[in-house]
Design an enzyme around this catalytic site. Structure first.
Site, PDB file in Angstrom:
ATOM      1  N   ARG A 149       0.905  -1.427  -5.191  1.00  0.00           N
ATOM      2  CA  ARG A 149       2.008  -1.031  -4.316  1.00  0.00           C
ATOM      3  C   ARG A 149       3.129  -0.501  -5.200  1.00  0.00           C
ATOM      4  O   ARG A 149       3.247  -0.879  -6.372  1.00  0.00           O
ATOM      5  CB  ARG A 149       2.517  -2.221  -3.497  1.00  0.00           C
ATOM      6  CG  ARG A 149       1.485  -2.845  -2.561  1.00  0.00           C
ATOM      7  CD  ARG A 149       2.098  -4.028  -1.822  1.00  0.00           C
ATOM      8  NE  ARG A 149       1.163  -4.607  -0.865  1.00  0.00           N
ATOM      9  CZ  ARG A 149       0.334  -5.614  -1.141  1.00  0.00           C
ATOM     10  NH1 ARG A 149       0.325  -6.149  -2.363  1.00  0.00           N
ATOM     11  NH2 ARG A 149      -0.483  -6.099  -0.212  1.00  0.00           N
ATOM     12  N   LYS A 173       2.623  -9.511  -2.373  1.00  0.00           N
ATOM     13  CA  LYS A 173       3.373 -10.057  -1.250  1.00  0.00           C
ATOM     14  C   LYS A 173       3.241 -11.574  -1.199  1.00  0.00           C
ATOM     15  O   LYS A 173       2.173 -12.123  -1.459  1.00  0.00           O
ATOM     16  CB  LYS A 173       2.871  -9.449   0.060  1.00  0.00           C
ATOM     17  CG  LYS A 173       3.233  -7.981   0.230  1.00  0.00           C
ATOM     18  CD  LYS A 173       2.832  -7.477   1.603  1.00  0.00           C
ATOM     19  CE  LYS A 173       3.271  -6.036   1.816  1.00  0.00           C
ATOM     20  NZ  LYS A 173       2.906  -5.536   3.156  1.00  0.00           N
ATOM     21  N   HIS A 247       2.099   5.345  -1.607  1.00  0.00           N
ATOM     22  CA  HIS A 247       1.191   4.633  -0.711  1.00  0.00           C
ATOM     23  C   HIS A 247      -0.088   5.437  -0.474  1.00  0.00           C
ATOM     24  O   HIS A 247      -1.172   4.859  -0.325  1.00  0.00           O
ATOM     25  CB  HIS A 247       1.887   4.339   0.615  1.00  0.00           C
ATOM     26  CG  HIS A 247       1.360   3.121   1.305  1.00  0.00           C
ATOM     27  ND1 HIS A 247       1.328   1.882   0.713  1.00  0.00           N
ATOM     28  CD2 HIS A 247       0.819   2.954   2.540  1.00  0.00           C
ATOM     29  CE1 HIS A 247       0.797   1.001   1.548  1.00  0.00           C
ATOM     30  NE2 HIS A 247       0.477   1.622   2.658  1.00  0.00           N
ATOM     31  N   ARG A 250      -2.398   4.794  -3.262  1.00  0.00           N
ATOM     32  CA  ARG A 250      -3.039   3.488  -3.075  1.00  0.00           C
ATOM     33  C   ARG A 250      -4.195   3.601  -2.077  1.00  0.00           C
ATOM     34  O   ARG A 250      -5.266   3.021  -2.268  1.00  0.00           O
ATOM     35  CB  ARG A 250      -1.981   2.489  -2.596  1.00  0.00           C
ATOM     36  CG  ARG A 250      -2.486   1.087  -2.278  1.00  0.00           C
ATOM     37  CD  ARG A 250      -1.274   0.197  -2.031  1.00  0.00           C
ATOM     38  NE  ARG A 250      -1.537  -0.909  -1.130  1.00  0.00           N
ATOM     39  CZ  ARG A 250      -1.968  -2.112  -1.495  1.00  0.00           C
ATOM     40  NH1 ARG A 250      -2.234  -2.350  -2.774  1.00  0.00           N
ATOM     41  NH2 ARG A 250      -2.165  -3.067  -0.614  1.00  0.00           N
ATOM     42  N   HIS A 273      -4.932  -7.749   0.037  1.00  0.00           N
ATOM     43  CA  HIS A 273      -4.841  -7.956   1.481  1.00  0.00           C
ATOM     44  C   HIS A 273      -5.212  -9.398   1.822  1.00  0.00           C
ATOM     45  O   HIS A 273      -6.244  -9.906   1.370  1.00  0.00           O
ATOM     46  CB  HIS A 273      -5.792  -7.013   2.229  1.00  0.00           C
ATOM     47  CG  HIS A 273      -5.315  -5.604   2.266  1.00  0.00           C
ATOM     48  ND1 HIS A 273      -6.132  -4.543   2.590  1.00  0.00           N
ATOM     49  CD2 HIS A 273      -4.092  -5.061   2.022  1.00  0.00           C
ATOM     50  CE1 HIS A 273      -5.439  -3.422   2.544  1.00  0.00           C
ATOM     51  NE2 HIS A 273      -4.212  -3.705   2.191  1.00  0.00           N
ATOM     52  N   TYR A 282     -10.306   1.384   6.074  1.00  0.00           N
ATOM     53  CA  TYR A 282     -10.860   2.375   5.148  1.00  0.00           C
ATOM     54  C   TYR A 282     -12.296   2.751   5.490  1.00  0.00           C
ATOM     55  O   TYR A 282     -12.788   3.776   5.046  1.00  0.00           O
ATOM     56  CB  TYR A 282     -10.768   1.852   3.709  1.00  0.00           C
ATOM     57  CG  TYR A 282      -9.351   1.723   3.259  1.00  0.00           C
ATOM     58  CD1 TYR A 282      -8.595   2.852   2.942  1.00  0.00           C
ATOM     59  CD2 TYR A 282      -8.727   0.483   3.197  1.00  0.00           C
ATOM     60  CE1 TYR A 282      -7.274   2.746   2.563  1.00  0.00           C
ATOM     61  CE2 TYR A 282      -7.402   0.368   2.813  1.00  0.00           C
ATOM     62  CZ  TYR A 282      -6.686   1.501   2.498  1.00  0.00           C
ATOM     63  OH  TYR A 282      -5.362   1.384   2.143  1.00  0.00           O
TER      64      TYR A 282
END
Length: 305
Positions: A149, A173, A247, A250, A273, A282
């Site tokens: 990120r 995150k 992004h 990524r 994730h 994806y």
């Protein structure tokens, strides 16, 4: 301090302590609850005494304002999570957001660059003057090689790459750490950039703890500046500048891995994730490759002769 404001502060404190929410997440949730309080205040209510009809009116207002679907959805989510917290604390005996159904909206597919476009973008970056070009090429290679990120990229300390590591330990995150492998191209780009890095140090400073220092107020590059540099490179490479962002790089990392046969669970881990459902988007982007696999590998899909 009003009761509604006090409850909102308690909710944000819980998010920070118990769920290890990132600072940007806490800031966003704080603004979302402030937005809800402003709407409720117009009718003489606050978060602590709003009824279901008022919350429903607020949710409808979000749609009427022309906000992006993502922003509106995040604000609804913030309010719902807030009331679940309040209910759990026993401060209210009801959840006024429970009966309001969230609107169903299709999730847009991520933009993806083709492999040759990544190569053109890198060529355009390197074509810039030496220091600027080496820095941009390094950032592109790191994101594309590891799926970072932009916040993770710009938070990298110099020490993380000073000794030519084969992988990075990235804090994502919620403060969760993960391994991010580096390929040979990324490691070569880092090595070339480190030689030019002193050109970006703030005046009067002999060094900086950041991998990508800047002479700006923060002492390191900002996401906005990286976006501008990528747009300039996209234009030079003959690529639609709206198709290029950190992004999108990524997304390209994940999609090209999937097209190359990587397992979806591996991609989930590399991207950081928490939920596999987030990664599954994806599979739609890489549909052509998956169809080819079925046609060539499935017993009934193989061409005879």
């Amino acid at each position: 301090m009003s009761q509604g404001e006090a409850w909102a502060d308690a909710f944000l404190e819980m998010m920070a302590v118990e769920r290890a929410a990132a600072r940007n997440t806490l800031t966003a949730y704080g603004k979302d609850l402030e937005d809800a309080r402003a709407f409720l205040g117009a009718s003489g209510h606050d978060l602590h005494d709003a009824d279901a009809e008022t919350i429903e009116a607020y949710f409808q207002d979000l749609g009427a304002r022309g906000l992006s679907p993502a922003t509106a959805a995040r604000r609804r989510s913030a309010v719902r999570q807030f009331y679940r917290f309040v209910l759990g604390e026993g401060w209210r005996t009801d959840d006024p957001s429970r009966r309001v159904a969230a609107p169903k909206a299709g999730r847009p597919l991520p933009k993806v660059l083709e492999r040759d476009e990544i190569e053109r973008l890198l060529a355009a970056a390197i074509a810039k003057d030496s220091a600027q070009g080496l820095r941009l090429a390094c950032m592109i290679e790191l994101i594309y090689a590891s799926g970072l990120r932009i916040s993770e990229l710009l938070a990298l300390p110099l020490l993380a790459l000073a000794r030519d590591p084969a992988y990075l330990i990235v804090k994502g995150k919620g403060g969760k750490e993960r391994l991010a492998p580096l390929n040979d191209a990324a490691r070569a780009a880092v090595k070339a950039y480190l030689e030019a890095r002193p050109a970006f140090l703030p005046k009067g400073q002999k060094d900086s703890p950041w991998l990508f220092p800047s002479r700006g107020a923060t002492g390191r590059l900002t996401p906005r500046r990286v976006g501008q540099l990528l747009e300039d490179a996209a234009i030079a490479a003959g690529i639609d500048r709206q198709m290029v962002s950190p992004h999108v790089l990524r997304h390209a990392f994940a999609t090209h891995l999937l097209e190359g046969g990587a397992d979806l669970r591996v991609i989930q881990t590399l991207l950081g994730h928490a939920d596999i459902a987030t990664t599954q988007i994806y599979t739609h982007v890489a549909g052509e490759h998956l169809a080819h696999i079925v046609q060539t590998k499935h017993p009934l899909g193989r061409k005879k002769g």
